[in-house]
Design a protein around this motif. Structure first.
Motif, mmCIF file in Angstrom:
data_model
loop_
_atom_site.group_PDB
_atom_site.id
_atom_site.type_symbol
_atom_site.label_atom_id
_atom_site.label_comp_id
_atom_site.label_asym_id
_atom_site.label_seq_id
_atom_site.Cartn_x
_atom_site.Cartn_y
_atom_site.Cartn_z
ATOM 1 N N GLN A 31 0.823 -1.196 0.000
ATOM 2 C CA GLN A 31 0.000 0.000 0.000
ATOM 3 C C GLN A 31 0.862 1.253 0.000
ATOM 4 O OE1 GLN A 31 -3.207 0.049 2.899
ATOM 5 N NE2 GLN A 31 -3.240 -2.177 3.010
ATOM 6 N N GLY A 32 0.252 2.362 -0.376
ATOM 7 C CA GLY A 32 0.969 3.629 -0.405
ATOM 8 C C GLY A 32 0.753 4.422 0.872
ATOM 9 N N PHE A 33 1.790 4.518 1.710
ATOM 10 C CA PHE A 33 1.723 5.313 2.926
ATOM 11 C C PHE A 33 2.593 6.548 2.773
ATOM 12 C CE2 PHE A 33 0.762 0.985 4.409
ATOM 13 C CZ PHE A 33 -0.436 1.227 5.063
ATOM 14 N N ASP A 34 2.234 7.592 3.517
ATOM 15 C CA ASP A 34 2.995 8.837 3.468
ATOM 16 C C ASP A 34 3.882 9.030 4.688
ATOM 17 O OD1 ASP A 34 1.733 9.925 1.004
ATOM 18 O OD2 ASP A 34 -0.070 9.824 2.236
ATOM 19 N N LYS B 64 15.577 0.673 1.068
ATOM 20 C CA LYS B 64 15.581 2.029 0.514
ATOM 21 C C LYS B 64 14.170 2.624 0.454
ATOM 22 C CE LYS B 64 19.827 1.267 -2.112
ATOM 23 N NZ LYS B 64 20.635 1.727 -0.967
ATOM 24 N N ILE B 65 13.349 2.280 1.428
ATOM 25 C CA ILE B 65 12.028 2.897 1.576
ATOM 26 C C ILE B 65 12.220 4.166 2.389
ATOM 27 C CG2 ILE B 65 9.732 2.644 2.602
ATOM 28 C CD1 ILE B 65 9.945 -0.356 1.953
ATOM 29 N N ALA B 66 12.018 5.302 1.741
ATOM 30 C CA ALA B 66 12.403 6.590 2.328
ATOM 31 C C ALA B 66 11.262 7.319 3.007
ATOM 32 C CB ALA B 66 13.013 7.473 1.240
ATOM 33 N N LEU B 67 10.202 6.608 3.397
ATOM 34 C CA LEU B 67 9.082 7.259 4.077
ATOM 35 C C LEU B 67 9.543 7.873 5.396
ATOM 36 C CD1 LEU B 67 6.282 4.559 3.668
ATOM 37 C CD2 LEU B 67 6.474 6.719 2.446
ATOM 38 N N PRO B 68 9.002 9.046 5.766
ATOM 39 C CA PRO B 68 9.333 9.602 7.082
ATOM 40 C C PRO B 68 8.822 8.683 8.192
ATOM 41 C CG PRO B 68 7.586 10.880 6.014
ATOM 42 C CD PRO B 68 8.118 9.938 4.994
ATOM 43 N N ILE B 69 9.645 8.466 9.215
ATOM 44 C CA ILE B 69 9.311 7.548 10.300
ATOM 45 C C ILE B 69 9.487 8.254 11.646
ATOM 46 C CG2 ILE B 69 9.920 5.394 11.474
ATOM 47 C CD1 ILE B 69 10.859 4.316 8.760
ATOM 48 N N GLU C 19 20.529 5.131 18.457
ATOM 49 C CA GLU C 19 20.439 3.998 17.533
ATOM 50 C C GLU C 19 19.290 4.184 16.550
ATOM 51 O OE1 GLU C 19 20.391 -0.903 17.509
ATOM 52 O OE2 GLU C 19 20.009 0.185 19.387
ATOM 53 N N GLY C 20 18.132 4.660 17.054
ATOM 54 C CA GLY C 20 16.990 4.872 16.174
ATOM 55 C C GLY C 20 17.270 5.893 15.091
ATOM 56 N N ILE C 21 17.860 7.009 15.479
ATOM 57 C CA ILE C 21 18.199 8.047 14.502
ATOM 58 C C ILE C 21 19.263 7.538 13.535
ATOM 59 C CG2 ILE C 21 19.131 10.366 14.203
ATOM 60 C CD1 ILE C 21 16.291 10.285 15.359
ATOM 61 N N SER C 22 20.234 6.793 14.057
ATOM 62 C CA SER C 22 21.315 6.266 13.207
ATOM 63 C C SER C 22 20.778 5.303 12.157
ATOM 64 C CB SER C 22 22.366 5.565 14.062
ATOM 65 O OG SER C 22 22.979 6.465 14.960
ATOM 66 N N LEU C 23 19.742 4.552 12.508
ATOM 67 C CA LEU C 23 19.162 3.595 11.572
ATOM 68 C C LEU C 23 18.248 4.252 10.539
ATOM 69 C CD1 LEU C 23 18.347 0.591 13.942
ATOM 70 C CD2 LEU C 23 20.061 0.656 12.128
ATOM 71 N N GLY C 24 17.937 5.547 10.743
ATOM 72 C CA GLY C 24 17.164 6.244 9.725
ATOM 73 C C GLY C 24 15.838 6.807 10.177
ATOM 74 N N ALA C 25 15.532 6.779 11.490
ATOM 75 C CA ALA C 25 14.307 7.416 11.971
ATOM 76 C C ALA C 25 14.419 8.929 11.790
ATOM 77 C CB ALA C 25 14.069 7.073 13.433
ATOM 78 N N ASP C 26 13.288 9.577 11.538
ATOM 79 C CA ASP C 26 13.289 11.023 11.314
ATOM 80 C C ASP C 26 12.987 11.806 12.590
ATOM 81 O OD1 ASP C 26 13.430 11.321 8.187
ATOM 82 O OD2 ASP C 26 12.069 9.664 8.594
ATOM 83 N N ASP C 27 12.318 11.150 13.542
ATOM 84 C CA ASP C 27 12.018 11.814 14.805
ATOM 85 C C ASP C 27 11.776 10.738 15.860
ATOM 86 O OD1 ASP C 27 11.605 13.782 16.669
ATOM 87 O OD2 ASP C 27 9.883 14.690 15.667
ATOM 88 N N HIS D 135 3.051 16.971 11.777
ATOM 89 C CA HIS D 135 2.953 18.114 10.856
ATOM 90 C C HIS D 135 4.335 18.553 10.400
ATOM 91 C CE1 HIS D 135 -1.301 18.822 10.905
ATOM 92 N NE2 HIS D 135 -1.360 19.047 12.197
ATOM 93 N N ALA D 136 5.271 18.627 11.357
ATOM 94 C CA ALA D 136 6.624 19.080 11.016
ATOM 95 C C ALA D 136 7.304 18.122 10.048
ATOM 96 C CB ALA D 136 7.455 19.228 12.291
ATOM 97 N N LEU D 137 7.137 16.821 10.275
ATOM 98 C CA LEU D 137 7.727 15.834 9.362
ATOM 99 C C LEU D 137 7.146 15.961 7.964
ATOM 100 C CD1 LEU D 137 8.089 12.501 11.381
ATOM 101 C CD2 LEU D 137 9.891 13.931 10.428
ATOM 102 N N ILE D 138 5.844 16.150 7.886
ATOM 103 C CA ILE D 138 5.190 16.280 6.582
ATOM 104 C C ILE D 138 5.691 17.527 5.858
ATOM 105 C CG2 ILE D 138 2.978 16.730 5.444
ATOM 106 C CD1 ILE D 138 1.721 14.852 7.556
ATOM 107 N N ARG D 139 5.791 18.644 6.594
ATOM 108 C CA ARG D 139 6.313 19.876 5.971
ATOM 109 C C ARG D 139 7.734 19.663 5.474
ATOM 110 N NH1 ARG D 139 3.865 22.433 10.427
ATOM 111 N NH2 ARG D 139 5.885 22.597 11.458
ATOM 112 N N ARG D 140 8.546 19.005 6.300
ATOM 113 C CA ARG D 140 9.954 18.813 5.955
ATOM 114 C C ARG D 140 10.121 17.878 4.755
ATOM 115 N NH1 ARG D 140 13.033 15.665 10.326
ATOM 116 N NH2 ARG D 140 11.987 17.233 11.615
ATOM 117 N N CYS D 141 9.308 16.819 4.718
ATOM 118 C CA CYS D 141 9.501 15.776 3.702
ATOM 119 C C CYS D 141 8.705 16.012 2.422
ATOM 120 C CB CYS D 141 9.147 14.405 4.281
ATOM 121 S SG CYS D 141 10.182 13.913 5.677
#
Length: 221
Positions: free
Chosen positions: A43-46, A70-75, A89-97, A113-119
């Motif tokens: 499915q398509g998630f944002d 390589k799934i670049a969805l904000p997390i 560790e979470g940030i190092s693995l690719g979490a955005d917040d 909201h901030a993640l959506i604006r940023r991404c």
């Protein structure tokens, strides 16, 4: 915006889903990390809200799989783990917040909201699809600037179609959305609402197309 909530606390998951839906998001929820990985492929998630303490698969492992693919969805990570090393560790693995429990619902919404604006380069409470416009704060739907006269369930159905414009929305997802209303949902209710909406949208060059075996798709010209 379509959010996947991966959280094993059923009470918290239900509460967060309700709050986010009231803010205009479409929310899918699961307690399983393994099933979440399948959903993300299908499915398509944002955006993903990810708990770390999952019963079948650690949330950091879910995160690792997603970034490896390589799934670049904000997390956004939610967790009761408050050690600095866990956050690193979470940030190092690719979490955005990262947000630790317990948290304020207002802060969670603000971070989303901030993640959506940023991404995605900005976020407006007004979503326009053809001659239709949805206000995700008031849940009002306008056509050519005029408020459409729809029932609560017709509005809820059209809202999810607008939020997922260009994508097929399954009948099951629509049923889940409409089931939040107080009245029971009759077997043929969705078809009835779709029929009514088609008549309402006809003057505005918008149509709801049935994709046999899959669901419904909002089309505009």
């Amino acid at each position: 915006m379509n959010i996947l909530l991966i959280e094993d606390d059923a009470v918290l998951s239900d509460g967060l889903s309700h709050v986010l839906q009231q803010s205009g998001y479409t929310v899918s929820a699961t307690a399983s990390g393994k099933y979440a990985l399948q959903l993300i492929q299908a499915q398509g998630f944002d955006l993903i809200v990810l708990d770390l303490g999952l019963p079948d698969m650690d949330g950091l492992e879910v995160l690792r799989h997603l970034r490896y693919q390589k799934i670049a969805l904000p997390i956004l990570i939610l967790t009761a783990r408050d050690e600095v090393t866990d956050r690193i560790e979470g940030i190092s693995l690719g979490a955005d917040d990262y947000l630790t429990k317990p948290f304020d619902l207002g802060e969670l919404e603000a971070r989303i909201h901030a993640l959506i604006r940023r991404c995605y380069g900005g976020f407006s409470h007004r979503i326009e699809v053809g001659r239709l416009a949805l206000d995700t704060q008031t849940h009002q739907i306008l056509a050519d600037g005029q408020l459409l006269s729809l029932s609560a369930r017709e509005t809820a159905l059209l809202e999810i179609l607008i939020l997922q414009a260009g994508k097929v929305v399954s009948k099951d997802r629509i049923a889940q959305r409409l089931a939040s209303e107080s009245e029971a949902l009759a077997d043929n209710a969705i078809e009835v609402y779709i029929h009514r909406l088609r008549k309402s949208l006809e003057p505005y060059q918008s149509n709801i197309r049935t994709i046999r075996g899959l669901g419904y798709l909002l089309e505009t010209s």
